[in-house]
Write a protein that holds these residues in place. Structure first.
Motif, PDB file in Angstrom:
ATOM      1  N   THR A 216       0.837  -1.204   0.000  1.00 58.62           N
ATOM      2  CA  THR A 216       0.000   0.000   0.000  1.00 58.62           C
ATOM      3  C   THR A 216       0.873   1.256   0.000  1.00 58.62           C
ATOM      4  O   THR A 216       0.591   2.231  -0.705  1.00 58.62           O
ATOM      5  CB  THR A 216      -0.905  -0.004   1.256  1.00 58.62           C
ATOM      6  OG1 THR A 216      -1.513  -1.282   1.366  1.00 58.62           O
ATOM      7  CG2 THR A 216      -1.958   1.077   1.195  1.00 58.62           C
ATOM      8  N   LEU A 217       1.939   1.236   0.809  1.00 59.42           N
ATOM      9  CA  LEU A 217       2.845   2.386   0.868  1.00 59.42           C
ATOM     10  C   LEU A 217       3.490   2.616  -0.499  1.00 59.42           C
ATOM     11  O   LEU A 217       3.598   3.758  -0.959  1.00 59.42           O
ATOM     12  CB  LEU A 217       3.927   2.153   1.931  1.00 59.42           C
ATOM     13  CG  LEU A 217       3.449   2.150   3.385  1.00 59.42           C
ATOM     14  CD1 LEU A 217       4.520   1.556   4.299  1.00 59.42           C
ATOM     15  CD2 LEU A 217       3.088   3.566   3.843  1.00 59.42           C
ATOM     16  N   ALA A 218       3.902   1.531  -1.147  1.00 63.74           N
ATOM     17  CA  ALA A 218       4.518   1.639  -2.473  1.00 63.74           C
ATOM     18  C   ALA A 218       3.523   2.226  -3.468  1.00 63.74           C
ATOM     19  O   ALA A 218       3.879   3.064  -4.306  1.00 63.74           O
ATOM     20  CB  ALA A 218       5.015   0.274  -2.940  1.00 63.74           C
ATOM     21  N   ALA A 219       2.248   1.835  -3.366  1.00 60.99           N
ATOM     22  CA  ALA A 219       1.210   2.351  -4.270  1.00 60.99           C
ATOM     23  C   ALA A 219       1.044   3.848  -4.078  1.00 60.99           C
ATOM     24  O   ALA A 219       0.893   4.603  -5.056  1.00 60.99           O
ATOM     25  CB  ALA A 219      -0.110   1.624  -4.013  1.00 60.99           C
ATOM     26  N   THR A 220       1.123   4.319  -2.824  1.00 63.04           N
ATOM     27  CA  THR A 220       1.011   5.755  -2.530  1.00 63.04           C
ATOM     28  C   THR A 220       2.154   6.523  -3.203  1.00 63.04           C
ATOM     29  O   THR A 220       1.946   7.599  -3.764  1.00 63.04           O
ATOM     30  CB  THR A 220       1.071   5.989  -1.001  1.00 63.04           C
ATOM     31  OG1 THR A 220       0.131   5.129  -0.382  1.00 63.04           O
ATOM     32  CG2 THR A 220       0.768   7.433  -0.639  1.00 63.04           C
ATOM     33  N   ILE A 221       3.348   5.953  -3.146  1.00 69.99           N
ATOM     34  CA  ILE A 221       4.504   6.612  -3.757  1.00 69.99           C
ATOM     35  C   ILE A 221       4.357   6.647  -5.276  1.00 69.99           C
ATOM     36  O   ILE A 221       4.600   7.663  -5.922  1.00 69.99           O
ATOM     37  CB  ILE A 221       5.811   5.905  -3.328  1.00 69.99           C
ATOM     38  CG1 ILE A 221       6.036   6.134  -1.824  1.00 69.99           C
ATOM     39  CG2 ILE A 221       7.006   6.399  -4.141  1.00 69.99           C
ATOM     40  CD1 ILE A 221       7.229   5.404  -1.250  1.00 69.99           C
TER      41      ILE A 221
END
Ligand SMILES: [Zn+2]
Ligand SMILES: [Zn+2]
Length: 361
Positions: A216-221
């Protein structure tokens, strides 16, 4: 523990408190603090209070106990039962201990042993001793790798306090715990009234405990690839700064994000930070297992946790050791010992005797 061993330990600790009573770091508002101690061979005595640092130091010298504790909280009436003390606030504290940090050296110095026949082996411990069916216990040793890891995680907590919580450096005191790690005490008044729930959130934040999954964090980036770290806050700022600093990285963004978390999270003991009624080891007093001092760390540049906190005398003493693994103190390596009579400096005899692996000869 036999009488002779008990007398030796009391004498070794008393000698330190006699010589160095001015090294004890008493907190402010001493009358509002709860004190406690564990005598050698006895149980915890709590709910004590002192009018002055002089009174407290005199009692510590008189008892020369195994461990001395003081509350981070202030109370109206520190000697009353917990529910009647009248809690007035507490400093924010952190306990960083190598036991909580996964390091590769553990298998070389952590093991189980039989309390009866001293059979021992690799963890996890069997429920009973395979040789004599006696009770088994864990032994956690330490080494320079463990101590370096504790220091690294302590510096991470300090970094969170400075950058994410806006604490000023002068309000953070760092102490060697006397054993395998460090304690932080934060004197910033903004934290004093926080309840258990709020402190649990702070602990969770530095542990990176409730971050979304790395996917999820990677998707935000990916969603906002150009955002600079300075436009983000908290963990997201940290993660962005880390991923941008690794521009040549060959793996997936998700992997890089989980790396960003694992190199910045601090493995604190959350139960200590959360407990608003804690009695915490008093600065300048001796650890009950190691005989080393809980000592203020002025600068990590010069502090050596294997030398500076070794404060018990180096006078030689003879002891019968049932067994004990190799360990280093004051720059010297001792052991391993197995059913033998040895002559050791007092400071090196103490950890063996306090843990019940030997008796004074
Ligand atoms: Zn056994
Ligand atoms: Zn280690």
């Amino acid at each position: 523990m036999n009488e002779r061993t008990l007398a030796f330990l009391k004498k070794a600790y008393r000698e330190y408190y006699f010589r160095k009573s001015d090294s004890i770091g008493f907190p402010d508002e001493i009358q509002s603090r709860e004190f406690g101690y564990i005598p050698f061979g006895g149980g915890m005595v709590r709910h004590l209070s002192f009018k002055s640092a002089g009174d407290a130091a005199a009692e510590i010298l008189r008892q020369s106990p195994s461990s001395v504790y003081c509350s981070n909280a202030r109370y109206e009436s520190p000697t009353l039962p917990m529910e009647s003390k009248g809690w007035k606030g507490a400093e924010l504290i952190f306990d960083i201990d190598a036991t909580d940090i996964p390091t590769s050296c553990k298998k070389s110095h952590d093991f189980w042993y039989c309390e009866k026949c001293h059979a021992n082996g690799r963890l996890p411990k069997p429920p009973t001793c395979p040789k004599c069916k006696g009770q088994t216990a864990d032994f956690h040793g330490t080494c320079s790798v463990c101590l370096a890891a504790s220091k690294e995680h302590t510096l991470r907590v300090v970094d969170f306090l400075l950058k994410d919580f806006g604490v000023s450096r002068k309000d953070i005191a760092t102490f060697f715990s006397g054993n395998r790690g460090y304690h932080l005490q934060v004197y910033d008044k903004r934290f004093e009234q926080l309840d258990q729930q709020a402190r649990a959130e702070i602990a969770d934040y530095v542990l990176g405990g409730s971050l979304p999954p790395s996917q999820t964090l990677a998707a935000t980036i990916r969603h906002r690839p150009k955002e600079s770290p300075s436009e983000a806050y908290g963990w997201m700022r940290r993660i962005r700064a880390y991923t941008q600093s690794r521009s040549g990285y060959q793996g997936t963004l998700q992997k890089l994000v989980s790396e960003a978390v694992s190199v910045q999270r601090a493995m604190i003991d959350a139960s200590v930070t959360t407990d608003i009624h804690r009695v915490f080891r008093l600065a300048g007093t001796l650890h009950g297992n190691t005989g080393m001092a809980k000592m203020r760390v002025g600068s990590f540049e010069t502090f050596d946790p294997e030398r500076n906190p070794v404060v018990i005398s180096g006078e030689k003493t003879s002891l019968n050791v049932s067994f004990y693994p190799k360990f280093t103190m004051n720059g010297e390596t001792f052991g391993p010992f197995n059913s033998q009579l040895v002559s050791l400096p007092s400071y090196a005899a103490v950890p063996i005797l306090t843990r019940g692996f030997g008796e004074v000869a």
